[in-house]
Structures are given as C-alpha cells and as structure tokens.
Scaffold this motif. Structure first.
Motif, PDB file in Angstrom:
ATOM      1  N   ASP A 193       0.138   2.732 -11.984  1.00 18.68           N
ATOM      2  CA  ASP A 193       0.407   2.499 -10.557  1.00 18.68           C
ATOM      3  C   ASP A 193       0.019   3.680  -9.655  1.00 18.68           C
ATOM      4  O   ASP A 193      -0.402   3.488  -8.531  1.00 18.68           O
ATOM      5  CB  ASP A 193       1.895   2.189 -10.340  1.00 18.68           C
ATOM      6  CG  ASP A 193       2.260   0.799 -10.844  1.00 18.68           C
ATOM      7  OD1 ASP A 193       1.327   0.021 -11.156  1.00 18.68           O
ATOM      8  OD2 ASP A 193       3.460   0.505 -10.924  1.00 18.68           O
ATOM      9  N   HIS A 194       0.206   4.906 -10.155  1.00 21.19           N
ATOM     10  CA  HIS A 194      -0.043   6.101  -9.327  1.00 21.19           C
ATOM     11  C   HIS A 194       0.694   6.010  -7.991  1.00 21.19           C
ATOM     12  O   HIS A 194       0.133   6.347  -6.944  1.00 21.19           O
ATOM     13  CB  HIS A 194      -1.550   6.305  -9.098  1.00 21.19           C
ATOM     14  CG  HIS A 194      -2.283   6.783 -10.320  1.00 21.19           C
ATOM     15  ND1 HIS A 194      -2.450   8.125 -10.614  1.00 21.19           N
ATOM     16  CD2 HIS A 194      -2.872   6.099 -11.319  1.00 21.19           C
ATOM     17  CE1 HIS A 194      -3.126   8.244 -11.752  1.00 21.19           C
ATOM     18  NE2 HIS A 194      -3.391   7.023 -12.207  1.00 21.19           N
ATOM     19  N   ILE A 238      -4.032   0.280  -2.511  1.00 14.95           N
ATOM     20  CA  ILE A 238      -3.646  -1.053  -2.044  1.00 14.95           C
ATOM     21  C   ILE A 238      -3.557  -1.969  -3.252  1.00 14.95           C
ATOM     22  O   ILE A 238      -4.553  -2.182  -3.948  1.00 14.95           O
ATOM     23  CB  ILE A 238      -4.689  -1.597  -1.041  1.00 14.95           C
ATOM     24  CG1 ILE A 238      -4.870  -0.609   0.123  1.00 14.95           C
ATOM     25  CG2 ILE A 238      -4.285  -2.984  -0.537  1.00 14.95           C
ATOM     26  CD1 ILE A 238      -6.099  -0.883   0.971  1.00 14.95           C
ATOM     27  N   ARG A 239      -2.357  -2.492  -3.484  1.00 13.81           N
ATOM     28  CA  ARG A 239      -2.160  -3.379  -4.620  1.00 13.81           C
ATOM     29  C   ARG A 239      -2.340  -4.821  -4.164  1.00 13.81           C
ATOM     30  O   ARG A 239      -1.672  -5.288  -3.243  1.00 13.81           O
ATOM     31  CB  ARG A 239      -0.745  -3.193  -5.174  1.00 13.81           C
ATOM     32  CG  ARG A 239      -0.401  -4.132  -6.274  1.00 13.81           C
ATOM     33  CD  ARG A 239       1.015  -3.904  -6.782  1.00 13.81           C
ATOM     34  NE  ARG A 239       1.301  -4.889  -7.796  1.00 13.81           N
ATOM     35  CZ  ARG A 239       0.795  -4.831  -9.030  1.00 13.81           C
ATOM     36  NH1 ARG A 239       0.034  -3.818  -9.379  1.00 13.81           N
ATOM     37  NH2 ARG A 239       1.063  -5.778  -9.890  1.00 13.81           N
ATOM     38  N   THR A 283      -8.684  -2.503 -12.162  1.00 13.17           N
ATOM     39  CA  THR A 283      -7.643  -3.409 -12.633  1.00 13.17           C
ATOM     40  C   THR A 283      -6.377  -2.568 -12.844  1.00 13.17           C
ATOM     41  O   THR A 283      -6.433  -1.337 -12.820  1.00 13.17           O
ATOM     42  CB  THR A 283      -8.049  -4.033 -13.988  1.00 13.17           C
ATOM     43  OG1 THR A 283      -8.593  -3.003 -14.817  1.00 13.17           O
ATOM     44  CG2 THR A 283      -9.088  -5.121 -13.806  1.00 13.17           C
ATOM     45  N   ASP A 284      -5.239  -3.232 -13.058  1.00 12.50           N
ATOM     46  CA  ASP A 284      -4.038  -2.482 -13.412  1.00 12.50           C
ATOM     47  C   ASP A 284      -3.851  -2.545 -14.932  1.00 12.50           C
ATOM     48  O   ASP A 284      -4.770  -2.958 -15.656  1.00 12.50           O
ATOM     49  CB  ASP A 284      -2.810  -2.974 -12.622  1.00 12.50           C
ATOM     50  CG  ASP A 284      -2.364  -4.376 -13.014  1.00 12.50           C
ATOM     51  OD1 ASP A 284      -2.928  -4.960 -13.966  1.00 12.50           O
ATOM     52  OD2 ASP A 284      -1.437  -4.896 -12.365  1.00 12.50           O
ATOM     53  N   ASN A 285      -2.665  -2.164 -15.401  1.00 15.50           N
ATOM     54  CA  ASN A 285      -2.537  -2.090 -16.865  1.00 15.50           C
ATOM     55  C   ASN A 285      -2.426  -3.458 -17.554  1.00 15.50           C
ATOM     56  O   ASN A 285      -2.354  -3.533 -18.765  1.00 15.50           O
ATOM     57  CB  ASN A 285      -1.427  -1.115 -17.282  1.00 15.50           C
ATOM     58  CG  ASN A 285      -0.129  -1.391 -16.560  1.00 15.50           C
ATOM     59  OD1 ASN A 285       0.090  -2.518 -16.106  1.00 15.50           O
ATOM     60  ND2 ASN A 285       0.721  -0.383 -16.426  1.00 15.50           N
ATOM     61  N   ALA A 313       0.830  -1.208   0.000  1.00 19.65           N
ATOM     62  CA  ALA A 313       0.000   0.000   0.000  1.00 19.65           C
ATOM     63  C   ALA A 313       0.861   1.253   0.000  1.00 19.65           C
ATOM     64  O   ALA A 313       1.971   1.260   0.534  1.00 19.65           O
ATOM     65  CB  ALA A 313      -0.917  -0.004   1.216  1.00 19.65           C
ATOM     66  N   TYR A 314       0.348   2.276  -0.639  1.00 20.29           N
ATOM     67  CA  TYR A 314       1.080   3.541  -0.719  1.00 20.29           C
ATOM     68  C   TYR A 314       0.100   4.674  -0.975  1.00 20.29           C
ATOM     69  O   TYR A 314      -1.056   4.435  -1.369  1.00 20.29           O
ATOM     70  CB  TYR A 314       2.143   3.487  -1.825  1.00 20.29           C
ATOM     71  CG  TYR A 314       1.639   2.989  -3.175  1.00 20.29           C
ATOM     72  CD1 TYR A 314       1.029   3.850  -4.075  1.00 20.29           C
ATOM     73  CD2 TYR A 314       1.773   1.649  -3.542  1.00 20.29           C
ATOM     74  CE1 TYR A 314       0.569   3.401  -5.316  1.00 20.29           C
ATOM     75  CE2 TYR A 314       1.317   1.192  -4.771  1.00 20.29           C
ATOM     76  CZ  TYR A 314       0.717   2.073  -5.651  1.00 20.29           C
ATOM     77  OH  TYR A 314       0.251   1.638  -6.871  1.00 20.29           O
ATOM     78  N   GLU A 315       0.586   5.895  -0.739  1.00 24.87           N
ATOM     79  CA  GLU A 315      -0.254   7.051  -1.038  1.00 24.87           C
ATOM     80  C   GLU A 315      -0.364   7.210  -2.549  1.00 24.87           C
ATOM     81  O   GLU A 315       0.629   7.112  -3.266  1.00 24.87           O
ATOM     82  CB  GLU A 315       0.329   8.319  -0.401  1.00 24.87           C
ATOM     83  CG  GLU A 315       0.199   8.293   1.101  1.00 24.87           C
ATOM     84  CD  GLU A 315       0.640   9.595   1.760  1.00 24.87           C
ATOM     85  OE1 GLU A 315       0.731  10.630   1.065  1.00 24.87           O
ATOM     86  OE2 GLU A 315       0.918   9.549   2.969  1.00 24.87           O
ATOM     87  N   TYR A 316      -1.571   7.442  -2.983  1.00 24.37           N
ATOM     88  CA  TYR A 316      -1.887   7.553  -4.408  1.00 24.37           C
ATOM     89  C   TYR A 316      -1.428   8.898  -4.932  1.00 24.37           C
ATOM     90  O   TYR A 316      -1.688   9.929  -4.302  1.00 24.37           O
ATOM     91  CB  TYR A 316      -3.401   7.417  -4.541  1.00 24.37           C
ATOM     92  CG  TYR A 316      -3.984   7.508  -5.913  1.00 24.37           C
ATOM     93  CD1 TYR A 316      -4.047   6.384  -6.731  1.00 24.37           C
ATOM     94  CD2 TYR A 316      -4.540   8.696  -6.373  1.00 24.37           C
ATOM     95  CE1 TYR A 316      -4.633   6.453  -7.991  1.00 24.37           C
ATOM     96  CE2 TYR A 316      -5.126   8.775  -7.631  1.00 24.37           C
ATOM     97  CZ  TYR A 316      -5.168   7.652  -8.428  1.00 24.37           C
ATOM     98  OH  TYR A 316      -5.748   7.719  -9.664  1.00 24.37           O
TER      99      TYR A 316
END
Ligand code: KMT
Ligand code: NI
Length: 174
Positions: free
Chosen positions: A17-18, A111-112, A131-133, A3-6
């Motif tokens: 990914d942002h 959150i990935r 979804t992702d790319n 998880a990370y800040e978008y």
C-alpha cells in the motif's frame, strides 16, 4: 478512489500500500489536473467518452494468469515514471491497482482504484502504475484516436517535451 501521500519506503515492494497515513483530497488532485469518477455502469463511461471525443478503446488484464512469464516484467515497466503525449483514461473493470502521480512539488501521490473507478490523467503529468498485492487488474483504456500510450520515461529530454512543458505551464497557472 482513495488517495494519499506515498510512503517512500523502498524496502517494500511497489505493490504494497505504501500508505503514509496522509490523505489527499479530490480537490488537490483536481489542482494538478487529475479527475476521477466512480461509474457503476459502462453507459456512464460511454457518455464521458462521447463528451470528450474518445473514439477508441481496448481492455487489458494485468495478472500472472493473463500474462504468464512476462507479468513481473510488465509490472516493472508500468512502474517506470513516465508521461504520455495524450490524456490517459483508465476505467477499472475488475480487481484493483494504484496510479502514482507527481504532486506540484514532485512528491508521489498514490491513487487506489477499484472496480468502477475511472481516472483521467492529463497529458504531460509524470505518473506510474502498479497492481497491488492481489496481482490482478482488468482495465479499459480509452483513446481519442490512435492509441498513443507510448511511455516517455522521465529524464532531461522528456522534461523538455512540449506536452510536458504545456502541463508545467498549466501547473503554474499560465
Ligand atoms: C500506463 O500508462 O501506465 C498504463 O496504461 C498502465 C496499465 S492500465 C491499468
Ligand atoms: Ni501511463
């Protein structure tokens, strides 16, 4: 799970990914009621479902192959900021995707989730999914009773929803 800040760069597709480079800890997610697990076997999912009183489930594949023409529309609908009047449990069976949840000061935390990751989102939390790319995710959706996955999109009315208000009280430590 990672998880990370978008990073709110709107020139990029929602499926990029942002990643702002700022990590978000498991503890920070737990403070807003978001719990994650990594289960390599569906037996562990079954135990959790039993423990929490979940009776129903289904599986969804979100990909152009599975959804055809409506794929792009679906992906946009999932990305509308919304709440549910029940917990949302998702277990990733294959592929990957992002759940974005609002921090307690209303920033987006991304959150990935990859194969084997399970996430529990509390009722009333504003969130969205994409979804992702790679454009492919297969997920199990778990429900206590009848599927209550109707999304209630963010707005003044939903801010007054009782499930939303209970969640806001939980955040305030009431
Ligand atoms: C939701 O409520 O946003 C979803 O269920 C997203 C699709 S499940 C991977
Ligand atoms: Ni949802």
């Amino acid at each position: 799970m990672r998880a990370y800040e978008y990073d709110t760069d709107d020139t990029k597709d929602q499926r990029e990914d942002h990643d702002s480079g700022v990590a978000v800890s498991v503890a920070e997610l737990e403070r807003i009621g978001v719990i994650s697990h990594h289960f390599s076997s569906v037996d562990d999912v079954n135990s959790l479902a039993l423990e929490r009183g979940y009776k129903n489930r289904d599986e969804i594949t979100v990909s152009p192959a599975a959804l055809g023409d409506v794929y792009e529309t679906k992906v946009k609908v999932f990305f509308n900021e919304h709440i549910h009047e029940d917990e949302e449990i998702r277990y990733i069976l294959d592929g990957e995707g992002f759940f974005d949840v609002r921090s307690n000061d209303d920033r987006w935390l991304r959150i990935r989730l990859v194969k084997g990751d399970l996430i529990i989102l509390p009722a009333g939390i504003y969130h969205r999914f994409t979804t992702d790319n790679k454009n492919y995710v297969k997920a199990m959706r778990l429900f206590k009773e009848e599927p209550k996955w109707t999304p209630l999109n963010r707005g003044p009315e939903v801010d007054e929803n009782n499930f939303r208000k209970s969640y806001v009280q939980f955040l305030a430590g009431v």
